[in-house]
Design a protein around this motif. Structure first.
Motif, short mmCIF file in Angstrom:
data_model
loop_
_atom_site.label_atom_id
_atom_site.label_comp_id
_atom_site.label_asym_id
_atom_site.label_seq_id
_atom_site.Cartn_x
_atom_site.Cartn_y
_atom_site.Cartn_z
N SER A 25 -0.07 5.85 -4.26
CA SER A 25 -1.01 4.88 -3.70
C SER A 25 -1.79 4.23 -4.83
O SER A 25 -2.28 4.93 -5.74
CB SER A 25 -1.99 5.58 -2.76
OG SER A 25 -3.10 4.72 -2.51
N GLY A 81 -2.31 -1.25 -2.79
CA GLY A 81 -0.96 -1.27 -3.35
C GLY A 81 -0.38 0.12 -3.36
O GLY A 81 -1.07 1.09 -3.02
N ASP A 125 4.25 13.22 -1.30
CA ASP A 125 3.09 12.35 -1.24
C ASP A 125 2.37 12.59 -2.58
O ASP A 125 1.69 13.60 -2.76
CB ASP A 125 2.19 12.72 -0.05
CG ASP A 125 0.94 11.83 0.02
OD1 ASP A 125 0.52 11.33 -1.03
OD2 ASP A 125 0.37 11.69 1.12
N SER A 137 -2.64 9.67 6.29
CA SER A 137 -1.40 8.91 6.02
C SER A 137 -0.15 9.78 6.06
O SER A 137 0.89 9.35 6.59
CB SER A 137 -1.52 8.23 4.65
OG SER A 137 -0.31 7.67 4.25
N ASN A 185 0.85 -1.20 0.00
CA ASN A 185 0.00 0.00 0.00
C ASN A 185 0.89 1.25 0.00
O ASN A 185 2.10 1.16 0.24
CB ASN A 185 -0.98 0.02 1.18
CG ASN A 185 -0.28 -0.04 2.52
OD1 ASN A 185 0.45 0.88 2.88
ND2 ASN A 185 -0.46 -1.13 3.24
N GLY A 186 0.28 2.39 -0.28
CA GLY A 186 1.04 3.63 -0.36
C GLY A 186 1.61 4.06 0.98
O GLY A 186 2.74 4.55 1.06
N HIS A 187 0.81 3.87 2.02
CA HIS A 187 1.26 4.33 3.34
C HIS A 187 2.57 3.66 3.76
O HIS A 187 3.49 4.33 4.24
CB HIS A 187 0.18 4.08 4.40
CG HIS A 187 0.61 4.50 5.75
ND1 HIS A 187 0.58 5.82 6.14
CD2 HIS A 187 1.17 3.80 6.76
CE1 HIS A 187 1.08 5.90 7.36
NE2 HIS A 187 1.45 4.70 7.76
N ALA A 212 0.23 10.49 -3.95
CA ALA A 212 -0.89 9.53 -4.00
C ALA A 212 -1.99 9.95 -4.97
O ALA A 212 -2.65 9.10 -5.57
CB ALA A 212 -1.48 9.35 -2.60
N HIS A 213 -2.19 11.27 -5.15
CA HIS A 213 -3.26 11.75 -6.03
C HIS A 213 -2.80 11.96 -7.47
O HIS A 213 -3.63 12.30 -8.31
CB HIS A 213 -3.80 13.10 -5.53
CG HIS A 213 -4.56 13.02 -4.23
ND1 HIS A 213 -5.11 14.13 -3.65
CD2 HIS A 213 -4.86 11.98 -3.43
CE1 HIS A 213 -5.72 13.78 -2.53
NE2 HIS A 213 -5.56 12.48 -2.36
N LYS A 249 -8.32 5.07 -5.94
CA LYS A 249 -7.49 5.98 -6.73
C LYS A 249 -7.71 5.78 -8.24
O LYS A 249 -8.30 4.78 -8.67
CB LYS A 249 -6.01 5.75 -6.39
CG LYS A 249 -5.68 5.83 -4.90
CD LYS A 249 -5.94 7.20 -4.29
CE LYS A 249 -5.16 7.50 -3.04
NZ LYS A 249 -5.83 7.30 -1.77
N TYR A 274 -13.67 16.63 1.92
CA TYR A 274 -12.32 16.08 1.72
C TYR A 274 -11.41 17.24 1.40
O TYR A 274 -11.54 17.78 0.30
CB TYR A 274 -12.41 15.09 0.56
CG TYR A 274 -11.25 14.17 0.32
CD1 TYR A 274 -10.91 13.17 1.22
CD2 TYR A 274 -10.52 14.27 -0.86
CE1 TYR A 274 -9.88 12.29 0.95
CE2 TYR A 274 -9.48 13.39 -1.13
CZ TYR A 274 -9.17 12.41 -0.22
OH TYR A 274 -8.15 11.54 -0.50
N MET A 284 5.83 9.00 -3.19
CA MET A 284 5.01 7.86 -2.83
C MET A 284 3.72 7.90 -3.65
O MET A 284 3.08 8.95 -3.76
CB MET A 284 4.66 7.92 -1.34
CG MET A 284 3.67 6.86 -0.90
SD MET A 284 1.94 7.30 -1.17
CE MET A 284 1.58 8.13 0.37
N THR A 324 -4.43 17.29 4.01
CA THR A 324 -4.11 16.03 3.35
C THR A 324 -4.82 14.89 4.07
O THR A 324 -5.49 15.11 5.09
CB THR A 324 -2.58 15.79 3.35
OG1 THR A 324 -2.28 14.55 2.67
CG2 THR A 324 -2.01 15.72 4.76
N PHE A 325 -4.63 13.69 3.54
CA PHE A 325 -5.16 12.48 4.17
C PHE A 325 -4.27 12.12 5.36
O PHE A 325 -3.08 12.46 5.39
CB PHE A 325 -5.17 11.37 3.11
CG PHE A 325 -5.73 10.07 3.58
CD1 PHE A 325 -7.03 9.97 4.06
CD2 PHE A 325 -4.95 8.92 3.53
CE1 PHE A 325 -7.53 8.76 4.49
CE2 PHE A 325 -5.46 7.70 3.95
CZ PHE A 325 -6.75 7.62 4.43
C1 LIG Z 1 -4.67 7.30 -0.48
C2 LIG Z 1 -3.69 8.24 0.11
C3 LIG Z 1 -2.60 7.81 0.90
C4 LIG Z 1 -2.46 6.39 1.40
O1 LIG Z 1 -2.37 5.42 0.45
P1 LIG Z 1 -2.80 3.90 0.79
O2 LIG Z 1 -2.42 3.18 -0.46
O3 LIG Z 1 -4.26 3.90 1.06
O4 LIG Z 1 -1.98 3.46 1.95
C5 LIG Z 1 -1.68 8.74 1.32
N1 LIG Z 1 -1.81 10.05 1.03
C6 LIG Z 1 -2.85 10.51 0.31
C7 LIG Z 1 -2.92 11.98 0.01
C8 LIG Z 1 -3.83 9.64 -0.16
O5 LIG Z 1 -4.88 10.12 -0.84
#
Ligand SMILES: *Cc1c(COP(=O)(O)O)cnc(C)c1O
Length: 361
Positions: free
Chosen positions: A168, A180, A144, A75, A48-50, A146-147, A173, A302, A166, A72-73
Motif C-alpha cells: 500500500s 496507491g 499483505d 482490507s 491503492n493497495g486494497h 502493506a506495512h 504509510k 491498532y 500487496m 490486521t486492517f
Molecule cells: C493500508 C493497509 C491496507 C490497504 O491499503 P490501501 O492502499 O489503503 O488500500 C491493507 N492492509 C494493511 C495491513 C494496511 O495497513
C-alpha cells in the motif's frame, strides 16, 4: 511530503504531454525504480493497495477458503469476502503478532486454496515455514505486505516471498503516492493480467478480454511517489532514531512488550506497537490510551477490534477461536512514530505512559 517546488518540478512535464493516467511516463519510471527496491520487475502499480489485493485474488482465480489473520486492517479479509471467498482465521504468534504457522495447518480443508498472511507492523512472517505448509498442500501464498515497504531479511526484499505480495502506498504509510499500491508477483506472466484487471480488461483498441475494474495509478500520484522515494532512506533513518529512543525508555519495564527486530532484518519502523500487560504494568491499555490523550498524545488502538469482531461480519466468526489475537488486540497500543518526531517528544510520550502505570499501582 516533498517540498512544493520538488513536486511541481516533477509534474511540470504533464502540462506539455497532457498524459495524466494509463501507464504514463511517471508511472513507468516509478515502476522501474520500485523494481530496484523490490528486486523484481514483476510489478503492477495500482490506485491503492486494497484493489491490488483484490486483483491478485482474481488473477489467481482463487475459490473456497483462504487462511488469514484477524489481527490486521479491514482490507485483508474484506478483499477475500468481496471476491466471494471465505476467510478462515488462524491465530498469531505472541512474539511478533504474525500468523502462526502451527495454527494454519489444522485449518486446511479440501476447500482451502491459499494463505494470506500479513507482515504486521513490518515484522516479517515466518515465511519459510508458511511456504513449506503451502507447498505441502498445494496452496498459494499471498502476503499483505502493506506495512513492510523497504524491509529486507538477509538482503532479500519483503516483496520476494510467496506467490504474490500487496503493498500500500497510502498517505499514512512509510512510502506513499497519496493513494496507491502495488502487486508484486513471482510469475512474470501475471503482470499484464493484473494490468488488464485494473483497466476494464482492455487488451487492445478493439478488444476487451475480461470483466476488469478500474484501479489505475494516475501520473500525479506517481510523481509524488518519485519524490518520496528520494527521501525514503532519510525518512526511515529518522524514524529509527525515534524508535531507538522508545526502546531505550521502554525495554525492560515490567508489563511492556515491543516485538524485537529479527536477525538479519533491515526494518522500516512504520509503527511503535507496545503490548501492555495490565497486571504487570499496573494499568491496562485503555487506561494508558486515556492518560496519553489527557497529555495531548494521540495513540491508536491498532488493531482493535479484531476483524472477526467487526459488525460487518456479525455472526460469522467467533473471536474466541483465536485467543492470542483476541488478547493482544486488548493489550496493544500503537504509539506515535514519524520522521519529524523529536527525541524530546518521544521522552514526553514515554514519561506520560510510564506515569500511567505508576499512578494505577
Ligand atoms: C493500508 C493497509 C491496507 C490497504 O491499503 P490501501 O492502499 O489503503 O488500500 C491493507 N492492509 C494493511 C495491513 C494496511 O495497513
Amino acid at each position: 511530503m516533498p517540498s512544493f517546488e520538488e513536486f511541481v518540478a516533477e509534474i511540470r512535464p504533464l502540462w506539455d504531454t497532457r498524459w495524466l493516467s494509463n501507464r504514463g511516463a511517471l508511472h513507468r519510471r516509478l515502476e522501474s525504480e520500485l523494481g530496484t527496491r523490490f528486486q523484481t520487475s514483476n510489478i503492477a502499480l495500482f490506485s491503492n493497495g486494497h484493489l491490488a489485493l483484490e486483483a491478485i485474488i482474481e488473477a489467481f482465480e482463487l475459490t473456497g477458503e483462504v487462511i488469514t489473520t484477524p489481527f490486521t486492517f479491514a482490507s485483508t479479509s474484506h478483499a477475500l469476502v468481496r471476491k466471494g471467498l471465505t476467510p478462515v482465521f488462524a491465530d498469531i504468534r505472541e512474539e511478533d503478532f504474525t500468523l502462526d504457522p502451527a495454527s494454519i495447518e489444522a485449518l486446511i480443508t479440501p476447500r482451502t486454496t491459499a494463505i494470506l498472511p500479513v507482515h504486521v507492523y513490518g515484522n516479517l512472517c515466518d515465511v519459510d515455514e508458511i511456504q513449506r505448509i503451502a507447498d505441502q498442500h498445494g496452496l498459494k501464498v499471498i502476503y499483505d505486505a502493506a506495512h513492510s515497504f523497504g524491509v529486507t531479511r538477509n538482503g532479500r526484499s519483503s516483496a520476494m516471498f510467496g506467490d504474490a505480495s500487496m503493498f500500500s502506498f497510502h498517505a499514512t504509510k512509510v512510502f506513499h503516492t497519496i493513494e496507491g499500491g502495488a502487486a508484486v508477483v513471482k510469475d512474470p506472466q501475471l503482470v499484464e493480467r493484473l494490468y488488464e484487471l485494473q483497466n476494464f480488461g482492455i487488451t487492445g483498441p478493439e478488444s476487451i478480454s475480461t470483466v476488469g475494474g478500474n484501479a489505475k495509478l494516475n501520473e500525479l500520484a506517481a510523481a509524488m511517489g518519485l519524490c518520496n522515494l528520494r527521501m525514503l532512506d532519510d525518512e526511515i533513518a529518522r524514524r529509527k532514531t525515534a524508535y531507538d529512543t522508545y526502546r531505550d525508555r521502554l525495554d525492560g519495564v515490567a508489563g511492556l512488550y515491543i516485538p524485537s527486530i529479527g536477525e538479519g532484518v533491515v526494518h522500516n519502523y512504520p509503527y511503535l506497537p507496545v503490548q501492555i500487560n495490565p497486571k504487570r504494568f499496573g494499568a491496562n491499555r485503555d487506561e494508558v490510551f486515556a492518560a496519553l490523550a489527557v497529555n495531548g498524545v494521540g495513540a491508536r488502538k491498532y488493531f482493535a477490534p479484531l476483524v472477526s469482531e467487526f459488525d460487518a461480519y456479525e455472526g460469522r466468526f467467533d473471536p474466541a477461536d483465536t485467543p492470542i489475537a483476541l488478547r493482544i488486540s486488548r493489550e496493544i497500543l500503537a504509539l506515535p512514530l514519524y520522521a519529524n518526531l523529536s527525541v524530546e517528544d518521544v521522552n514526553y510520550i514515554c514519561d506520560a505512559l510510564l506515569a500511567a502505570g505508576v499512578r494505577q499501582q
